[in-house]
Design an enzyme around this catalytic site. Sequence first.
Site, PDB file in Angstrom:
ATOM      1  N   ARG A 236       0.775  -1.120   0.360  1.00  0.00           N
ATOM      2  CA  ARG A 236      -0.080   0.019  -0.467  1.00  0.00           C
ATOM      3  C   ARG A 236       1.013   1.464   0.149  1.00  0.00           C
ATOM      4  O   ARG A 236       2.093   1.491   0.826  1.00  0.00           O
ATOM      5  CB  ARG A 236      -0.953   0.349   1.257  1.00  0.00           C
ATOM      6  CG  ARG A 236      -1.855  -0.671   1.053  1.00  0.00           C
ATOM      7  CD  ARG A 236      -3.244  -0.822  -0.171  1.00  0.00           C
ATOM      8  NE  ARG A 236      -4.454  -2.246  -0.186  1.00  0.00           N
ATOM      9  CZ  ARG A 236      -3.953  -3.148  -0.660  1.00  0.00           C
ATOM     10  NH1 ARG A 236      -3.292  -3.752  -1.054  1.00  0.00           N
ATOM     11  NH2 ARG A 236      -5.674  -4.192  -0.239  1.00  0.00           N
ATOM     12  N   GLU A 265      -5.276   6.270  -6.197  1.00  0.00           N
ATOM     13  CA  GLU A 265      -5.564   4.974  -7.511  1.00  0.00           C
ATOM     14  C   GLU A 265      -6.925   4.962  -8.710  1.00  0.00           C
ATOM     15  O   GLU A 265      -8.198   5.322  -7.653  1.00  0.00           O
ATOM     16  CB  GLU A 265      -6.159   3.454  -7.057  1.00  0.00           C
ATOM     17  CG  GLU A 265      -4.087   3.557  -7.040  1.00  0.00           C
ATOM     18  CD  GLU A 265      -3.438   1.879  -6.401  1.00  0.00           C
ATOM     19  OE1 GLU A 265      -4.768   1.095  -6.185  1.00  0.00           O
ATOM     20  OE2 GLU A 265      -2.636   1.938  -5.724  1.00  0.00           O
ATOM     21  N   HIS A 285      -1.548  -1.832  -9.817  1.00  0.00           N
ATOM     22  CA  HIS A 285      -2.065  -1.958  -9.235  1.00  0.00           C
ATOM     23  C   HIS A 285      -2.417  -3.285  -9.960  1.00  0.00           C
ATOM     24  O   HIS A 285      -3.755  -3.813  -9.207  1.00  0.00           O
ATOM     25  CB  HIS A 285      -3.367  -1.612  -8.728  1.00  0.00           C
ATOM     26  CG  HIS A 285      -2.891  -1.988  -6.591  1.00  0.00           C
ATOM     27  ND1 HIS A 285      -3.518  -1.197  -5.979  1.00  0.00           N
ATOM     28  CD2 HIS A 285      -2.951  -3.389  -6.135  1.00  0.00           C
ATOM     29  CE1 HIS A 285      -3.825  -2.284  -5.082  1.00  0.00           C
ATOM     30  NE2 HIS A 285      -3.307  -2.761  -4.803  1.00  0.00           N
TER      31      HIS A 285
END
Length: 328
Positions: A236, A265, A285
């Site tokens: 993260r 994001e 991601h």
Amino acid sequence: MKVAVLDDYFNTVSTLACFDKLRDHEVTLWRDHTDDVDELAKRLSETEVLVLIRERTAIRTALLERLENLQLISQRSVFPHIDVDACTRLGIVVSSDLHQDTASLATAELTWGLVIAGVRRIPQQIASMKRGQWQDGVGHSLVSKTLGIYGYGRIGRVVADYGRAFGMDVVFWASEESRARAVADGAAIATSRQEFFEQSDVLTLHMRLVDATRGIVTRADLERMKSTALLVNTSRAGLIAPGALVEALESRHPGMAALDVFDVEPLVDADDPLLKMDNVICTPHVGYVTVEEWEVQFSDVFDQITSFASGTPTNVVNPLVLTHRRGG
């Protein structure tokens, strides 16, 4: 039940073998992403079950209060993007299998892919050839180098095995409790936090983002890293203090970074500093985004739906809701 799946970017969910578990339900798949509450409220107005693909869309009070038919949110893993308290108040069950005993091998594999790509400058070499040029710089070998793993969890331990297979010296740093577990398991622990950052040639983060770990990696920590070191983050972005990474990379301590997670994001701003730096590799991601991983994850997600529909909710993270749940 009326089921909606958000953020299925590549129309993948319906191609999974486990999708057959929803054959008795009415399913709507949304491929595009939106954060607009009005648009989401319109799309989900009749939805009874909401399936989330990890943290792609935040589900907050302003939206939840407009979803009068929603009974269940079904997903897998952690849930910082869901206002669980609001769900409890509104009678909405949140089911999420935290898979405490299994590691995301897909994330571990991507981590190692980023390690190799970073130290051997693979993206830069590819880009050079596509420009009609030949070699672009000189990379590094991994054998006999130090692999530092911050966190002693499931994914970190898998990555440690990969490092050992490549002949690296693996050392961990983590909370006091986790360091004690690592020592009991025979793993090597850095003698100090300062040494951990100073000595790691590759340093990779593998922790959950909770209050205790938010911003746990500071600007001072990064400044201690070698100018030849690679920082990898597939966990993260919030583990690193705000602004610290860009500043550190600009000063070339560490010399490189490989990132799969970002403060915002989806990151689609081509002018973001991290996307402009020649010493940074970025992926969108995708640590958990493989067909095989999704089969495992969505099988659990869909099982939660069938259990709820049969009147026996499972993996409930807000058990107080069971006294007044919608549809109960």
